[in-house]
Design an enzyme around this catalytic site. Sequence first.
Site, PDB file in Angstrom:
ATOM      1  N   PHE A  57       0.882  -1.349  -0.030  1.00  0.00           N
ATOM      2  CA  PHE A  57      -0.005   0.224  -0.068  1.00  0.00           C
ATOM      3  C   PHE A  57       0.968   1.192   0.093  1.00  0.00           C
ATOM      4  CE2 PHE A  57      -2.499   3.295   2.150  1.00  0.00           C
ATOM      5  CZ  PHE A  57      -3.565   3.349   1.239  1.00  0.00           C
TER       6      PHE A  57
ATOM      7  N   ASP B 189       9.285   2.946   1.406  1.00  0.00           N
ATOM      8  CA  ASP B 189       7.964   3.792   1.882  1.00  0.00           C
ATOM      9  C   ASP B 189       8.065   3.164   3.665  1.00  0.00           C
ATOM     10  OD1 ASP B 189       5.785   4.257   2.951  1.00  0.00           O
ATOM     11  OD2 ASP B 189       4.694   3.542   1.051  1.00  0.00           O
TER      12      ASP B 189
ATOM     13  N   LYS C 291       3.057   9.177   8.770  1.00  0.00           N
ATOM     14  CA  LYS C 291       2.118   8.801   9.814  1.00  0.00           C
ATOM     15  C   LYS C 291       2.734   9.463  11.216  1.00  0.00           C
ATOM     16  CE  LYS C 291      -0.948   5.441   7.989  1.00  0.00           C
ATOM     17  NZ  LYS C 291      -0.751   4.912   6.528  1.00  0.00           N
TER      18      LYS C 291
HETATM   19  C1  LIG Z   1      -0.773   5.048   5.238  1.00  0.00           C
HETATM   20  C2  LIG Z   1       0.090   4.771   4.363  1.00  0.00           C
HETATM   21  C3  LIG Z   1       0.422   5.629   3.157  1.00  0.00           C
HETATM   22  C4  LIG Z   1      -0.829   6.721   2.654  1.00  0.00           C
HETATM   23  O1  LIG Z   1      -0.508   7.752   3.608  1.00  0.00           O
HETATM   24  P1  LIG Z   1      -1.866   8.892   3.524  1.00  0.00           P
HETATM   25  O2  LIG Z   1      -1.201   9.958   4.508  1.00  0.00           O
HETATM   26  O3  LIG Z   1      -2.738   8.289   3.879  1.00  0.00           O
HETATM   27  O4  LIG Z   1      -1.632   9.518   2.258  1.00  0.00           O
HETATM   28  C5  LIG Z   1       1.389   5.390   2.246  1.00  0.00           C
HETATM   29  N1  LIG Z   1       2.290   4.357   2.510  1.00  0.00           N
HETATM   30  C6  LIG Z   1       2.125   3.387   3.768  1.00  0.00           C
HETATM   31  C7  LIG Z   1       2.922   2.420   3.823  1.00  0.00           C
HETATM   32  C8  LIG Z   1       1.195   3.752   4.389  1.00  0.00           C
HETATM   33  O5  LIG Z   1       0.856   2.861   5.587  1.00  0.00           O
END
Ligand SMILES: *Cc1c(COP(=O)(O)O)cnc(C)c1O
Length: 401
Positions: A140, A225, A254
């Site tokens: 994701f 990421d 986050k």
């Molecule tokens: C939550 C998340 C995203 C997206 O972040 P948003 O602030 O909701 O756009 C991208 N990559 C990972 C691994 C995530 O957990």
Amino acid sequence: MDMLLDEIQDYDSRYIMQTYRRTPVAFVRGEGCRLYDTEGKEYLDMLGGIGVVVVGHNHPRVIAAICEQAGRLLHTSNLFYIEPQAHLAKLIAERIFEGGRSFFANSGAEANEGALKLARKYHYSNGESRKKVIAVSGSFHGRTLQTLSATGQPDKWEPFKPLVPGFVHVPMNDTRALDEAVDATTAAVIVEPILGEAGVHILTDEFLKAARSACDREGALLIADEVQSGMGRTGKFFAFQQSGILPDIVTMAKGLANGIPIGAVIANERCSGALGPGDHGSTFGGGFLACSAAVATVDTILENDLVSNASDTGGYLIDRLQELEGSCSSIAEVRGRGLMVAIQFADRIAEKVFSGCMDHGVVVNRIGDDIIRMLPPLTLEKADVDIALAGLADAIEGAVE
Ligand SMILES: *Cc1c(COP(=O)(O)O)cnc(C)c1O
């Protein structure tokens, strides 16, 4: 203000796009690892707003930073220098690589968007047009069109086609498939070192090392990421630091500002110069409020050694869960590192377990039909783990009855 839950639900159902499956609870106050709802009921927060609230709710240092900044200056645009942005960039670079430079956005998706644009521009500046990006199935990376295209979940793609072209997905931990997918047309490989939304799946050291060496072999960039796994959650400041590799680009969001919207992409010396004036930007990105909150959050993580606490308390949590697994046939597997943990059930009981936990005042997160995830604040204590485990064990018992 101070609406009752059913009034809030009524407004929500009429005036809000129904993009979220919400639990019928509205929290009104938080303190450390505790939340309080409209009825005054207390909960232990084992979710932290999907891994966002890393230093706990209502942290005095973060509150002070926000209030102080809000009372002084909120916005001037990126046409001028911004002290907390510069300060934050230094703090982040010191955690990853010397000579690293950051770009600030407002979310995780935007951070990844920036990383992917940077990768394209890097090769473009070198006179190459590299169109391929390798990502992992099940991953994701966000909800913008490009980060959705990077996200390895085909069921999410269908309504939004055409996607951004060029993304190729390889199975999680399939080192051979990864190695074969990376070639001279590959701009970048993007990985979550621990796949969060997929249910806390750890990429093996072998897979991450293969990603690094395939990128080196073909001149591609490696993007980590760390939007969910970063900021100390897994017992290292970044999850990739567990496996002895160094990416070229790291994204985070986050946990970076404990709840104030922010995203960051940091790149090493090799590629951080690729984006120049006019190539990329953001009206709100790197603003005073978000960066002040982030500096206070990172300082708090470092000064209180919350990274070690994530490792210690997270280790205790995982031990206790494995103990429970041993005595409970409903648990198929416990996965995780530090305070990034998932419980995989043998049956589709996650919804019932989730409801049971909420009844017991323990906030967790259901992923799909058979996984419960925990991403609590890094200030969690072992006594909290005992409370969470008691609630969870009861909830599982209730779910299988
Ligand atoms: C939550 C998340 C995203 C997206 O972040 P948003 O602030 O909701 O756009 C991208 N990559 C990972 C691994 C995530 O957990």
